[in-house]
Design a protein around this motif. Structure first.
Motif, PDB file in Angstrom:
ATOM      1  N   PHE A  39       0.852  -1.190   0.000  1.00 49.22           N
ATOM      2  CA  PHE A  39       0.000   0.000   0.000  1.00 49.22           C
ATOM      3  C   PHE A  39       0.890   1.243   0.000  1.00 49.22           C
ATOM      4  CE2 PHE A  39      -3.039  -2.953   2.411  1.00 49.22           C
ATOM      5  CZ  PHE A  39      -3.672  -3.341   1.238  1.00 49.22           C
ATOM      6  N   MET A  40       0.703   2.074  -1.009  1.00 47.64           N
ATOM      7  CA  MET A  40       1.646   3.139  -1.326  1.00 47.64           C
ATOM      8  C   MET A  40       1.055   4.534  -1.116  1.00 47.64           C
ATOM      9  SD  MET A  40       3.271   3.763  -5.120  1.00 47.64           S
ATOM     10  CE  MET A  40       1.667   4.161  -5.865  1.00 47.64           C
ATOM     11  N   VAL A  41       1.823   5.395  -0.449  1.00 50.79           N
ATOM     12  CA  VAL A  41       1.512   6.821  -0.400  1.00 50.79           C
ATOM     13  C   VAL A  41       2.028   7.410  -1.709  1.00 50.79           C
ATOM     14  CG1 VAL A  41       1.923   9.003   0.780  1.00 50.79           C
ATOM     15  CG2 VAL A  41       1.712   6.891   2.109  1.00 50.79           C
ATOM     16  N   ALA A  42       1.128   7.774  -2.612  1.00 46.39           N
ATOM     17  CA  ALA A  42       1.505   8.165  -3.978  1.00 46.39           C
ATOM     18  C   ALA A  42       1.806   9.661  -4.045  1.00 46.39           C
ATOM     19  CB  ALA A  42       0.391   7.775  -4.951  1.00 46.39           C
ATOM     20  N   ASP A  43       2.919  10.068  -3.404  1.00 52.87           N
ATOM     21  CA  ASP A  43       3.218  11.497  -3.344  1.00 52.87           C
ATOM     22  C   ASP A  43       3.670  12.062  -4.687  1.00 52.87           C
ATOM     23  OD1 ASP A  43       5.529   9.945  -3.034  1.00 52.87           O
ATOM     24  OD2 ASP A  43       6.493  11.339  -1.637  1.00 52.87           O
ATOM     25  N   TRP A  44       4.372  11.256  -5.505  1.00 54.37           N
ATOM     26  CA  TRP A  44       4.732  11.750  -6.841  1.00 54.37           C
ATOM     27  C   TRP A  44       3.479  11.945  -7.695  1.00 54.37           C
ATOM     28  CZ3 TRP A  44       9.424   7.984  -7.694  1.00 54.37           C
ATOM     29  CH2 TRP A  44      10.579   8.568  -7.164  1.00 54.37           C
ATOM     30  N   HIS A  45       2.506  11.068  -7.551  1.00 53.73           N
ATOM     31  CA  HIS A  45       1.259  11.240  -8.300  1.00 53.73           C
ATOM     32  C   HIS A  45       0.539  12.521  -7.865  1.00 53.73           C
ATOM     33  CE1 HIS A  45       1.039   7.683 -10.778  1.00 53.73           C
ATOM     34  NE2 HIS A  45       1.435   6.946  -9.751  1.00 53.73           N
ATOM     35  N   ALA A  46       0.612  12.842  -6.594  1.00 53.81           N
ATOM     36  CA  ALA A  46      -0.034  14.071  -6.113  1.00 53.81           C
ATOM     37  C   ALA A  46       0.573  15.299  -6.780  1.00 53.81           C
ATOM     38  CB  ALA A  46       0.091  14.169  -4.598  1.00 53.81           C
TER      39      ALA A  46
END
Length: 400
Positions: A39-46
């Motif tokens: 389960f990934m915190v998608a900070d680059w996607h943000a």
């Protein structure tokens, strides 16, 4: 064949609400006990849509992880990590960009849709155009073959499958590939080897999908094959090369049943949310201020629950007995709207209580969250490094 592995993530762009819980997190909690989950915190996607407001990302990361843990995500069962702390995502994204036609990105249905929805933002950036490929890299770097998505995200998974096929076709043809594949067939034994050849011929000459499935099942059951030989024979069966990156499958999830305070889908953009850990007074105030059936101008006016946003919340939180009481009381004006809202308030607070209790220890000691993320990032990197080792070798980049 690669092991079953789930990859999913969320962008840190603000507080999570009950719609996130019912639409995503409840499913994650179920999946973590059934499969290996990342389960990934998608900070680059943000950054693709919030590149001009990075503070909201920075402020949201840790709160979002606490929300996940509060909802029941268990770091002893699942790997919880931050995307930007695993640089292999970026490396695979770069390498895949070398083989991805521009048209594949431009035709993504979500690309034009988001451009229209976010017309107030300048999204004519390479990062926004390429975010589906970054999403593919996120999945493929863990060789994740199962991705929980809603119907609207299925095209992204098909895109990822196309990328994997293209990569395997271009780079799966190792030196002496056919000779190695034929040698691996002999390891199956005479009877199974002959059956494999027959199934391969039926699939490649006649397009027989049943033969393909039977061939895959035969390889899955074979006990005496190395991982390398198994991957070669999967690729050889399908007419490609060695399977370096597996093709992912969508795990379709039900659309969230969680309505917002105005009856529409719960969404930050509609400003109709209740956050996962919102305090009791705020929850009560929001529910009490909800609009009701416009026909009920006075307490004595009869109403219709189907035209009332509060009824949609009763469908989520109330028992059959309470719903029967609401319908009878509303249609006969036997109860007022304030009375009708009280069971909803109690239902929301009951759902939030265990989340708030689980969250408290992480709020009291933030180092617990940092440690969970540090361990998760290291585990994620170990898996990603293995994938990138194979990718670099396949692309001729393993020289020293």
């Amino acid at each position: 064949m690669f092991a079953d592995r789930v990859l999913s993530g969320m962008r840190p762009t603000g507080s999570l609400h009950l719609g996130h819980y019912h639409g995503v997190l409840k499913n994650w909690v179920k999946l973590q006990s059934e499969h290996e989950c990342f389960f990934m915190v998608a900070d680059w996607h943000a950054l693709t849509t919030n590149y001009d407001n990075v503070q909201i990302i920075e402020n949201s990361v840790w709160d979002m992880v606490i929300d996940w843990l509060a909802a029941g995500v268990d770091p002893s069962q699942a790997t919880v990590f931050i995307q930007s702390r695993v640089p292999e995502h970026a490396e695979l994204h770069l390498l895949l960009s070398m083989i991805t036609p521009n048209g594949w990105l431009e035709r993504m249905p979500t690309y034009k849709d988001q451009m229209e929805k976010l017309s107030h933002k300048d999204l004519n950036t390479y990062g926004f155009l390429g975010y589906p490929l970054l999403q593919s890299a996120d999945i493929l770097v863990y060789r994740g073959n199962m991705v929980p998505v809603g119907e609207d995200q299925v095209p992204h998974i098909e895109f990822t499958r196309e990328i994997a096929r293209r990569f395997n076709h271009l780079y799966g043809k190792e030196p002496g590939y056919q000779e190695k594949a034929e040698a691996a067939i002999k390891k199956l034994g005479g009877k199974k080897g002959k059956l494999y050849d027959e199934l391969r011929t039926r699939y490649q000459q006649d397009g027989d999908a049943e033969a393909l499935e039977a061939g895959r099942a035969l390889l899955e059951d074979a006990q005496n094959l190395s991982i390398g030989d198994r991957e070669r024979l999967y690729g050889y069966l399908e007419g490609g090369g060695k399977m370096i990156l597996p093709e992912s499958q969508p795990l379709l999830t039900e659309a969230s049943r969680m309505p917002g305070l105005d009856g529409q889908k719960m969404s930050k953009s509609y400003q109709n949310t209740i956050t996962l850990r919102e305090d009791a007074d705020s929850v009560a105030k929001k529910v009490k201020q909800m609009p009701t059936d416009p026909a009920r101008v006075r307490r004595t006016d009869a109403g219709n629950p189907d035209k009332c946003p509060v009824w949609k919340l009763h469908e989520v939180y109330s028992s059959d007995d309470v719903k029967t009481w609401v319908k009878a009381g509303c249609t006969s004006a036997g109860i007022g709207c304030i009375e009708c809202k009280q069971p909803v308030i109690e239902g929301v607070l009951a759902e939030q209580k265990p989340m708030q209790e689980r969250a408290q220890m992480y709020m009291d000691d933030p180092t617990l969250v940092r440690n969970i993320i540090a361990e998760g990032c290291e585990k994620a990197r170990e898996v990603a490094r293995e994938t990138m080792k194979d990718v670099r070798e396949a692309m001729g980049l393993a020289y020293r």
